[in-house]
Design a protein around this motif. Structure first.
Motif, PDB file in Angstrom:
ATOM      1  N   HIS A  86       0.804  -1.225   0.000  1.00 28.04           N
ATOM      2  CA  HIS A  86       0.000   0.000   0.000  1.00 28.04           C
ATOM      3  C   HIS A  86       0.836   1.273   0.000  1.00 28.04           C
ATOM      4  CE1 HIS A  86       0.597   0.865   4.382  1.00 28.04           C
ATOM      5  NE2 HIS A  86       0.907  -0.421   4.358  1.00 28.04           N
ATOM      6  N   SER A  87       1.922   1.322   0.789  1.00 31.44           N
ATOM      7  CA  SER A  87       2.697   2.562   0.881  1.00 31.44           C
ATOM      8  C   SER A  87       3.558   2.782  -0.362  1.00 31.44           C
ATOM      9  CB  SER A  87       3.571   2.567   2.141  1.00 31.44           C
ATOM     10  OG  SER A  87       4.371   1.403   2.229  1.00 31.44           O
ATOM     11  N   GLU A 125       2.748   1.708  -3.303  1.00 32.20           N
ATOM     12  CA  GLU A 125       1.787   1.982  -4.373  1.00 32.20           C
ATOM     13  C   GLU A 125       1.552   3.490  -4.525  1.00 32.20           C
ATOM     14  OE1 GLU A 125      -0.054   0.541  -7.471  1.00 32.20           O
ATOM     15  OE2 GLU A 125       0.444  -0.940  -5.933  1.00 32.20           O
ATOM     16  N   LYS A 126       1.590   4.217  -3.427  1.00 31.33           N
ATOM     17  CA  LYS A 126       1.374   5.664  -3.475  1.00 31.33           C
ATOM     18  C   LYS A 126       2.531   6.376  -4.166  1.00 31.33           C
ATOM     19  CE  LYS A 126      -1.252   5.694   0.862  1.00 31.33           C
ATOM     20  NZ  LYS A 126      -1.238   6.147   2.268  1.00 31.33           N
ATOM     21  N   PRO A 138       2.916   4.037  -8.536  1.00 29.91           N
ATOM     22  CA  PRO A 138       1.649   3.344  -8.824  1.00 29.91           C
ATOM     23  C   PRO A 138       1.867   2.125  -9.735  1.00 29.91           C
ATOM     24  CG  PRO A 138       1.371   5.717  -9.023  1.00 29.91           C
ATOM     25  CD  PRO A 138       2.846   5.472  -8.858  1.00 29.91           C
ATOM     26  N   GLN A 162      -4.205  -2.828  -2.327  1.00 28.70           N
ATOM     27  CA  GLN A 162      -3.838  -3.257  -0.978  1.00 28.70           C
ATOM     28  C   GLN A 162      -3.139  -4.620  -0.964  1.00 28.70           C
ATOM     29  OE1 GLN A 162      -7.866  -3.242   0.441  1.00 28.70           O
ATOM     30  NE2 GLN A 162      -8.145  -5.434   0.100  1.00 28.70           N
ATOM     31  N   GLU A 209       9.427   8.230   2.816  1.00 35.08           N
ATOM     32  CA  GLU A 209       8.643   9.294   2.188  1.00 35.08           C
ATOM     33  C   GLU A 209       8.537  10.503   3.108  1.00 35.08           C
ATOM     34  OE1 GLU A 209       4.297   9.879  -0.005  1.00 35.08           O
ATOM     35  OE2 GLU A 209       4.536   8.359   1.566  1.00 35.08           O
ATOM     36  N   SER A 247       1.012   9.820  10.254  1.00 37.97           N
ATOM     37  CA  SER A 247       0.910   8.711   9.309  1.00 37.97           C
ATOM     38  C   SER A 247       0.551   7.420  10.037  1.00 37.97           C
ATOM     39  CB  SER A 247       2.239   8.530   8.563  1.00 37.97           C
ATOM     40  OG  SER A 247       3.189   7.893   9.397  1.00 37.97           O
TER      41      SER A 247
END
Length: 429
Positions: free
Chosen positions: A52-53, A55-56, A59, A99, A325, A355
């Motif tokens: 998930h992290s 992916e941000k 992408p 996810q 990040e 976060s």
């Protein structure tokens, strides 16, 4: 190579490469120094990435990254020497984008991520050990590697759980035995079709993640793990360092015993061991997090102790990505202000607090202490095994109602122990 850099990052693992990627994309002059011969050459993590992290930041990364399999099966087993009770969760939702989680082999995955940082403009220098940090007027101003001194405005420490540089800076104490575990792992080669058949997987894209408690760590705090790769298995045992000094079973033998268990042996039959490794794992949770920021320096990833082990899930890589990040965002802001003080870089801490990294670490802050309870790794696997035995073995002797069978076994552990442990476990989770 420049005489001075905007940012020097020590360590080309996931956190280091992500920080390098994000900062180089913004036009900063970034140097990533890796002690190994290449990114991932020293990384022995045994290997699941919650996507998930990442992916941000990148992408659809799994379409190009060298991931192994998407995890579509979750298994948890309580094991005694001669039995195992397993919970098996198989669902489409586990592999749903964005996810999804993936099994990875870090030696290849880290190389890909480092290449992404390099393509973005970061310079990556492998095979160099950073011995110390340059400190001028109370501010970190670069690194010392052998006889070389390389200056920078900011240094990011991404050098793993045993960060001696953070220790030399006085930002964290020497690791304590109850804060870390020793993990030992084998990579066992098997054909794809064999893995698919043995783990009931449709194809080489689907994978299983399996965690074990009890017998694998010889009743000590720890457990076993198994992840399916495309054409291999990652199989290993983790045991808290605090439990090894009085353990009658050394951790290499724990792994051998685990491999010979009636549940595991058929799964690895005819497999070829192609890698054997060991490493330290951060296990202290919130209580082992060091001072994260000082003038000119930030700490990310495993070096910061960002790892969560809650029995049914072990997370570290997604926290490493998110911490990198946050560090990159804080560095970019400091660069705009040309302020590299501890106060300015503390934006990193604020970002982490807002976060999932710090929120999850705080949520599960009591769990490491709860796991110190030896009954979890000795009495309860045996309790569950005994209950299952009494449920499923039919031998013609006088039978009892199921509730009575269960209560007879619970009394062996102690009803109050079970109640108190249940309440503590509920609060810890």
């Amino acid at each position: 190579m420049s005489d001075a850099f905007d940012v020097i990052i020590v360590g080309a693992g996931i956190a280091g490469s992500i920080a390098g990627y994000l900062l180089a994309k913004e036009g900063l002059d970034v140097l990533v120094i890796e002690r190994g011969n290449f990114a991932g050459s020293k990384n022995m993590t045994g290997g699941r990435l919650y996507g998930h992290s990442l992916e941000k930041i990148i992408p659809d990364f799994a379409e190009e990254a060298p991931v192994e399999r998407k995890i579509t099966q979750e298994k948890i087993s309580l094991m005694t020497e001669d039995s195992a009770v397993t919970i098996d969760f198989n669902a489409e939702v586990l592999g749903r984008h964005p996810q999804a989680s993936y099994s990875v082999l870090r030696s290849t995955f880290d190389q890909w991520l480092a290449k992404k940082a390099e393509d973005a403009g970061a310079q990556i220098i492998p095979g160099i050990r950073v011995d110390n940090l340059i400190v001028k007027d109370g501010k970190v101003s670069g690194v010392i590697a052998g006889e070389d001194q390389i200056e920078s405005k900011i240094v990011i420490l991404a050098d793993g759980v045993n960060s001696l540089l953070a220790q030399k800076m006085g930002m964290r104490d020497e690791l304590k035995p109850d804060q870390v575990a020793v993990g030992v792992k084998e990579i066992i080669e098997l054909p794809q079709n064999v893995i698919n058949e043995r783990f009931n997987l449709k194809n080489a894209q689907e994978g299983a993640a399996w965690l074990f408690a009890g017998m694998p760590s010889a009743g000590k705090v720890g457990g076993g793990f198994l992840y399916t790769n495309k054409a291999s298995l990652s199989l290993g045992v983790v045991c808290a360092l605090s439990g090894l000094d009085d353990s009658p079973v050394p951790i290499p033998q724990m792994l051998e015993n685990f491999k010979e268990h009636r549940l595991i042996a058929p799964l690895i039959k005819d497999g070829k061991a192609v890698e054997y490794s060991a490493h330290l794992v951060p296990e202290g949770g919130l209580n082992m997090i060091p001072k994260l920021v000082a003038a000119g320096v930030l700490i990310v990833g495993d070096a910061a102790g960002f790892c969560i082990n809650i029995g049914y899930a072990v997370r570290g890589m997604d926290l490493a990505v998110a911490s990198a990040e946050a560090a990159a965002q804080a560095v970019l802001q400091a660069m705009k202000q040309q302020d590299y003080s501890e106060s300015a870089l503390s934006e990193y801490v604020r970002l982490l607090e807002n976060s999932f990294v710090m929120k999850d670490l705080k949520l599960y802050s009591k769990f490491p202490h709860f796991m110190e309870n030896s009954r979890i790794f000795n009495d309860y696997p045996q309790l569950v095994s005994n209950i299952m035995t009494r449920m499923f073995v039919v031998n013609g002797t006088e039978n009892l109602a199921l509730r009575k069978k269960i209560m007879q076994e619970v009394k062996k552990v102690g009803i109050m122990h079970v109640i108190k442990d249940g309440i503590k476990g509920a609060y810890a989770l």
